[in-house]
Design a protein around this motif. Structure first.
Motif, mmCIF file in Angstrom:
data_model
loop_
_atom_site.group_PDB
_atom_site.id
_atom_site.type_symbol
_atom_site.label_atom_id
_atom_site.label_comp_id
_atom_site.label_asym_id
_atom_site.label_seq_id
_atom_site.Cartn_x
_atom_site.Cartn_y
_atom_site.Cartn_z
ATOM 1 N N SER A 263 53.594 51.881 10.644
ATOM 2 C CA SER A 263 54.200 53.104 10.100
ATOM 3 C C SER A 263 53.753 54.334 10.887
ATOM 4 O O SER A 263 54.555 55.232 11.151
ATOM 5 N N VAL A 264 52.471 54.366 11.252
ATOM 6 C CA VAL A 264 51.962 55.490 12.056
ATOM 7 C C VAL A 264 52.686 55.547 13.403
ATOM 8 O O VAL A 264 53.125 56.622 13.852
ATOM 9 N N LEU A 265 52.835 54.396 14.046
ATOM 10 C CA LEU A 265 53.515 54.344 15.339
ATOM 11 C C LEU A 265 54.982 54.757 15.214
ATOM 12 O O LEU A 265 55.495 55.532 16.035
ATOM 13 N N LEU A 266 55.653 54.269 14.182
ATOM 14 C CA LEU A 266 57.065 54.614 13.978
ATOM 15 C C LEU A 266 57.238 56.102 13.686
ATOM 16 O O LEU A 266 58.211 56.721 14.124
ATOM 17 N N ALA A 267 56.290 56.687 12.953
ATOM 18 C CA ALA A 267 56.364 58.117 12.650
ATOM 19 C C ALA A 267 56.255 58.943 13.930
ATOM 20 O O ALA A 267 56.927 59.972 14.083
ATOM 21 N N TYR A 268 55.425 58.487 14.864
ATOM 22 C CA TYR A 268 55.299 59.180 16.154
ATOM 23 C C TYR A 268 56.646 59.191 16.886
ATOM 24 O O TYR A 268 57.095 60.234 17.378
ATOM 25 N N PHE A 269 57.298 58.024 16.950
ATOM 26 C CA PHE A 269 58.587 57.942 17.632
ATOM 27 C C PHE A 269 59.682 58.689 16.872
ATOM 28 O O PHE A 269 60.602 59.251 17.474
ATOM 29 N N ASP A 270 59.581 58.713 15.543
ATOM 30 C CA ASP A 270 60.563 59.442 14.736
ATOM 31 C C ASP A 270 60.495 60.939 15.038
ATOM 32 O O ASP A 270 61.518 61.594 15.209
ATOM 33 N N ARG A 271 59.276 61.463 15.117
ATOM 34 C CA ARG A 271 59.130 62.892 15.430
ATOM 35 C C ARG A 271 59.678 63.213 16.816
ATOM 36 O O ARG A 271 60.365 64.221 17.011
ATOM 37 N N LYS A 272 59.383 62.341 17.794
ATOM 38 C CA LYS A 272 59.889 62.553 19.150
ATOM 39 C C LYS A 272 61.421 62.547 19.174
ATOM 40 O O LYS A 272 62.048 63.338 19.871
#
Length: 209
Positions: free
Chosen positions: A124-133
């Motif tokens: 979830s942390v990794l996906l949130a990073y890509f979501d923000r980008k």
């Protein structure tokens, strides 16, 4: 400040438009955007309106949802499936049959369930990073920061949805509602399994006392 891809590049922010007018244009750190801001006009507004104008809104042509946010929302379903197939009654019986053992009984299914929770958290942390980008690439200025996911996926889902709604003025809240449905289903399944397990294990406990 040059880029796409000629070095160096200034940080994202408001800069003079360059055409001689007093208005400012938003530089996203890579290229100029279509967002403009007139300081003279903003000076006549109230402090609240000035703060609202400092971050440009996003038009209806810009996507507000992507695969990353939906994966964050749907990941708990894996935990839900694992919990639904977990034999809680047998686990509680093993725990009751070992009254001198402190803490949980570390069976294979229990470790798998616990490990899955950790994996979902990290993914979830990794996906949130890509979501923000992705949001930044789609024209969102200063979307909700991905690091909030360290406090839990639900924190990011709520914060991200609220900020997206403020930027678009009308869109962005569906992840909250989808997560709420999953959460309610999870509560129901947990309650049913716990009640069923307790009804099976309680006779063994009372027979010992």
């Amino acid at each position: 400040m040059t880029n796409t891809s000629g070095t160096p590049s200034a940080s994202a922010g408001w800069y003079p438009d360059g055409d001689g007018s007093p208005q400012l244009r938003w530089w996203n750190g890579t290229q100029w955007t279509e967002h403009t801001h007139d300081p003279a006009e903003a000076a006549s507004q109230t402090p609240y309106s000035l703060n609202a104008a400092a971050i440009p809104t996003v038009g209806t042509d810009k996507p507000v949802y992507n695969i990353f946010i939906w994966l964050i929302v749907l990941l708990p379903i894996l935990s839900l499936i694992s919990l639904a197939t977990f034999d809680l009654t047998d686990y509680m019986r093993q725990t009751v049959s070992n009254p001198t053992r402190p803490g949980p009984v570390f069976t294979g299914p229990y470790l798998l369930l616990s490990g899955l929770g950790i994996v979902i958290y990290l993914v979830s942390v990794l996906l949130a990073y890509f979501d923000r980008k992705k949001l930044e690439a789609d024209g969102f200025v200063r979307p909700f920061h991905w690091a909030w996911t360290f406090l839990g996926g639900v924190v990011y889902i709520i914060g991200r949805s609220v900020v997206a709604y403020r930027r678009t003025r009308s869109r962005g809240l569906w992840p909250i509602w989808a997560f709420a449905v999953i959460w309610v289903v999870s509560i129901v399944i947990n309650s049913v399994k716990l009640a069923d397990s307790l009804s099976s294990v309680l006779p063994h406990i009372t027979s010992r006392s």
